[in-house]
Write a protein that holds these residues in place. Structure first.
Motif, PDB file in Angstrom:
ATOM      1  N   ILE A 194       0.878  -1.175   0.000  1.00  0.00           N
ATOM      2  CA  ILE A 194       0.000   0.000   0.000  1.00  0.00           C
ATOM      3  C   ILE A 194       0.912   1.221   0.000  1.00  0.00           C
ATOM      4  O   ILE A 194       1.765   1.375   0.880  1.00  0.00           O
ATOM      5  CB  ILE A 194      -0.932   0.004   1.223  1.00  0.00           C
ATOM      6  N   VAL A 195       0.746   2.074  -0.998  1.00  0.00           N
ATOM      7  CA  VAL A 195       1.687   3.170  -1.249  1.00  0.00           C
ATOM      8  C   VAL A 195       0.929   4.490  -1.281  1.00  0.00           C
ATOM      9  O   VAL A 195      -0.219   4.557  -1.735  1.00  0.00           O
ATOM     10  CB  VAL A 195       2.423   2.949  -2.587  1.00  0.00           C
ATOM     11  N   ALA A 196       1.589   5.556  -0.806  1.00  0.00           N
ATOM     12  CA  ALA A 196       1.050   6.911  -0.924  1.00  0.00           C
ATOM     13  C   ALA A 196       2.204   7.883  -1.062  1.00  0.00           C
ATOM     14  O   ALA A 196       3.314   7.612  -0.573  1.00  0.00           O
ATOM     15  CB  ALA A 196       0.203   7.270   0.293  1.00  0.00           C
ATOM     16  N   PRO A 197       2.007   9.003  -1.738  1.00  0.00           N
ATOM     17  CA  PRO A 197       3.050  10.031  -1.745  1.00  0.00           C
ATOM     18  C   PRO A 197       3.253  10.575  -0.337  1.00  0.00           C
ATOM     19  O   PRO A 197       2.308  10.639   0.453  1.00  0.00           O
ATOM     20  CB  PRO A 197       2.496  11.112  -2.688  1.00  0.00           C
ATOM     21  N   ALA A 198       4.483  10.961  -0.022  1.00  0.00           N
ATOM     22  CA  ALA A 198       4.788  11.481   1.318  1.00  0.00           C
ATOM     23  C   ALA A 198       4.402  12.953   1.414  1.00  0.00           C
ATOM     24  O   ALA A 198       5.220  13.828   1.722  1.00  0.00           O
ATOM     25  CB  ALA A 198       6.261  11.278   1.632  1.00  0.00           C
ATOM     26  N   THR A 199       3.140  13.224   1.148  1.00  0.00           N
ATOM     27  CA  THR A 199       2.561  14.559   1.300  1.00  0.00           C
ATOM     28  C   THR A 199       1.893  14.641   2.668  1.00  0.00           C
ATOM     29  O   THR A 199       1.847  13.658   3.407  1.00  0.00           O
ATOM     30  CB  THR A 199       1.520  14.805   0.203  1.00  0.00           C
ATOM     31  N   GLN A 236       5.819   0.796   9.012  1.00  0.00           N
ATOM     32  CA  GLN A 236       5.725   1.675   7.843  1.00  0.00           C
ATOM     33  C   GLN A 236       7.123   1.991   7.314  1.00  0.00           C
ATOM     34  O   GLN A 236       8.053   2.219   8.081  1.00  0.00           O
ATOM     35  CB  GLN A 236       5.018   2.979   8.191  1.00  0.00           C
ATOM     36  N   LEU A 237       7.265   2.022   6.005  1.00  0.00           N
ATOM     37  CA  LEU A 237       8.498   2.422   5.333  1.00  0.00           C
ATOM     38  C   LEU A 237       8.285   3.855   4.848  1.00  0.00           C
ATOM     39  O   LEU A 237       7.557   4.087   3.884  1.00  0.00           O
ATOM     40  CB  LEU A 237       8.782   1.477   4.167  1.00  0.00           C
ATOM     41  N   SER A 238       8.905   4.796   5.526  1.00  0.00           N
ATOM     42  CA  SER A 238       8.584   6.204   5.309  1.00  0.00           C
ATOM     43  C   SER A 238       9.564   6.905   4.384  1.00  0.00           C
ATOM     44  O   SER A 238      10.778   6.701   4.483  1.00  0.00           O
ATOM     45  CB  SER A 238       8.562   6.947   6.653  1.00  0.00           C
ATOM     46  N   ASP A 239       9.015   7.725   3.472  1.00  0.00           N
ATOM     47  CA  ASP A 239       9.807   8.669   2.692  1.00  0.00           C
ATOM     48  C   ASP A 239      10.890   7.983   1.869  1.00  0.00           C
ATOM     49  O   ASP A 239      12.024   8.450   1.801  1.00  0.00           O
ATOM     50  CB  ASP A 239      10.443   9.687   3.647  1.00  0.00           C
ATOM     51  N   ILE A 240      10.557   6.888   1.211  1.00  0.00           N
ATOM     52  CA  ILE A 240      11.572   6.149   0.463  1.00  0.00           C
ATOM     53  C   ILE A 240      11.997   6.936  -0.775  1.00  0.00           C
ATOM     54  O   ILE A 240      11.209   7.661  -1.387  1.00  0.00           O
ATOM     55  CB  ILE A 240      11.097   4.738   0.055  1.00  0.00           C
ATOM     56  N   GLU A 251      15.560   2.332   0.115  1.00  0.00           N
ATOM     57  CA  GLU A 251      16.444   3.348   0.656  1.00  0.00           C
ATOM     58  C   GLU A 251      15.624   4.556   1.080  1.00  0.00           C
ATOM     59  O   GLU A 251      14.649   4.920   0.416  1.00  0.00           O
ATOM     60  CB  GLU A 251      17.496   3.766  -0.373  1.00  0.00           C
ATOM     61  N   ARG A 252      16.041   5.174   2.184  1.00  0.00           N
ATOM     62  CA  ARG A 252      15.378   6.380   2.680  1.00  0.00           C
ATOM     63  C   ARG A 252      16.408   7.262   3.377  1.00  0.00           C
ATOM     64  O   ARG A 252      17.367   6.744   3.970  1.00  0.00           O
ATOM     65  CB  ARG A 252      14.236   6.031   3.642  1.00  0.00           C
ATOM     66  N   PRO A 253      16.258   8.598   3.299  1.00  0.00           N
ATOM     67  CA  PRO A 253      17.228   9.485   3.948  1.00  0.00           C
ATOM     68  C   PRO A 253      16.990   9.572   5.449  1.00  0.00           C
ATOM     69  O   PRO A 253      15.857   9.505   5.929  1.00  0.00           O
ATOM     70  CB  PRO A 253      16.954  10.834   3.271  1.00  0.00           C
ATOM     71  N   ARG A 281       8.947   9.641  -1.231  1.00  0.00           N
ATOM     72  CA  ARG A 281       9.416  11.019  -1.430  1.00  0.00           C
ATOM     73  C   ARG A 281       9.293  11.340  -2.915  1.00  0.00           C
ATOM     74  O   ARG A 281      10.060  10.851  -3.747  1.00  0.00           O
ATOM     75  CB  ARG A 281      10.863  11.185  -0.961  1.00  0.00           C
ATOM     76  N   ILE A 282       8.321  12.159  -3.252  1.00  0.00           N
ATOM     77  CA  ILE A 282       7.976  12.357  -4.662  1.00  0.00           C
ATOM     78  C   ILE A 282       9.069  13.075  -5.441  1.00  0.00           C
ATOM     79  O   ILE A 282       9.165  12.942  -6.660  1.00  0.00           O
ATOM     80  CB  ILE A 282       6.637  13.104  -4.802  1.00  0.00           C
ATOM     81  N   ALA A 283       9.931  13.822  -4.730  1.00  0.00           N
ATOM     82  CA  ALA A 283      11.011  14.512  -5.433  1.00  0.00           C
ATOM     83  C   ALA A 283      12.023  13.535  -6.012  1.00  0.00           C
ATOM     84  O   ALA A 283      12.798  13.893  -6.901  1.00  0.00           O
ATOM     85  CB  ALA A 283      11.717  15.478  -4.485  1.00  0.00           C
TER      86      ALA A 283
END
Length: 311
Positions: free
Chosen positions: A87-92, A110-114, A124-126, A148-150
């Motif tokens: 289940i995926v969502a943009p990190a907005t 949760q895997l945040s801001d990948i 990978e995530r910062p 992370r949409i950027a």
């Protein structure tokens, strides 16, 4: 692996964040279905159906979903989760509001801001304000991921996915919508803008911020951003803040005016394709990440740049 992507939209149109998150979701494997939850949001669902790589669009249209509160949207996702591996969502703001609740209800990490997908279970995530990259492997049966949409380009159009209607779950009334005070601007949306002009504390006042930054942004047809220091000082609104606790951006051109380059700010813009810094302090950290730097007084340099940009 089957993936469900939560769309970012305003009912009438689809935010580009959805197309960027779709690029990441497709790297997990097909099919990728998009969930559009809202009220009178068929236009957004029709826009989602045109994105390349979409299996189908699930449209949940209900009064309880009108403002996309976390509780009813999470309950809806939970009712669909059994059919999906991820289940995926943009990190907005919206994605970061809903998905932690989904992860908790599913009892998974949760895997945040990948920023990169190494394998379907490895990401990978910062961390440390972007100064280090962490590689995370999840053994959970269902992956709950914010993107992370950027870090991802938008998926192209050209799809023709079907739209299926799904029923919303009962509203458990743990929260209620009170009101919204939204800023309205004809400028590009900050998170997805191709060009951004940002101002810092060196501008000195809200009046000078507008006087110096606005003409340059107009000349470049750019969105306007600000450092946290400028926002805290009242020079710009909170919705313009770029940085670790603001918006993370990666435009084609980022112009930093009077911004020293604190770690918090760099974390939000250092992935920009071209960075131009204007600062009178030659030791400012912003110059370490800038592609082009101008050591000069911004109050003379920026008006001269605006003049030079006139047709």
């Amino acid at each position: 692996m089957a993936t469900l992507l939560l769309a970012e939209h305003d009912d009438k149109s689809l935010n580009e964040a959805t197309a960027r998150a779709l690029t990441a979701a497709l790297e997990l494997g097909a099919p990728v279905d998009i969930l559009v939850a809202g009220l009178a949001s068929r236009p957004a669902a029709e826009a989602a159906a045109t994105l390349a790589g979409v299996g189908k669009v699930l449209l949940a249209d209900d009064e309880a979903l009108a403002h996309r509160r976390a509780e009813p949207v999470a309950a809806l996702i939970l009712s669909l989760a059994a059919d999906y591996d991820a289940i995926v969502a943009p990190a907005t703001s919206s994605g970061k509001n809903v998905l932690p609740r989904v992860a908790a209800l599913l009892d998974v990490m949760q895997l945040s801001d990948i920023t990169r997908i190494v394998a379907p279970d490895t990401f990978e995530r910062p961390i440390y304000a972007g100064n280090a990259i962490e590689t995370v492997r999840s053994r959970d049966a269902t992956k709950v991921i914010t993107v992370r949409i950027a870090a991802f380009p938008p998926a192209p159009s050209g799809g023709a996915a079907s739209i299926e209607t799904v029923a919303a779950t009962d509203d458990i009334h743990l929260s209620a919508f009170v009101g919204a005070d939204l800023s309205v601007s004809e400028r590009p949306e900050l998170s997805s803008a191709r060009v951004i002009v940002s101002g810092g504390r060196a501008l000195g006042s809200a009046e000078k911020f507008a006087e110096v930054i606005t003409p340059l942004a107009d000349s470049l047809k750019a969105a306007i951003g600000a450092s946290r220091a400028a926002v805290d000082a009242g020079y710009a609104g909170n919705d313009l803040q770029v940085g670790q606790t603001g918006k993370v951006v990666a435009p084609e051109l980022y112009v930093a005016v009077g911004i020293s380059g604190a770690i918090q700010h760099l974390a939000g813009m250092k992935d920009s394709k071209v960075i131009v810094a204007i600062n009178k302090d030659p030791e400012a950290p912003i110059f370490q990440v800038a592609d082009f730097g101008l050591v000069d007084d911004l109050f003379t340099a920026v008006p001269a740049l605006v003049e030079a940009l006139k047709p």
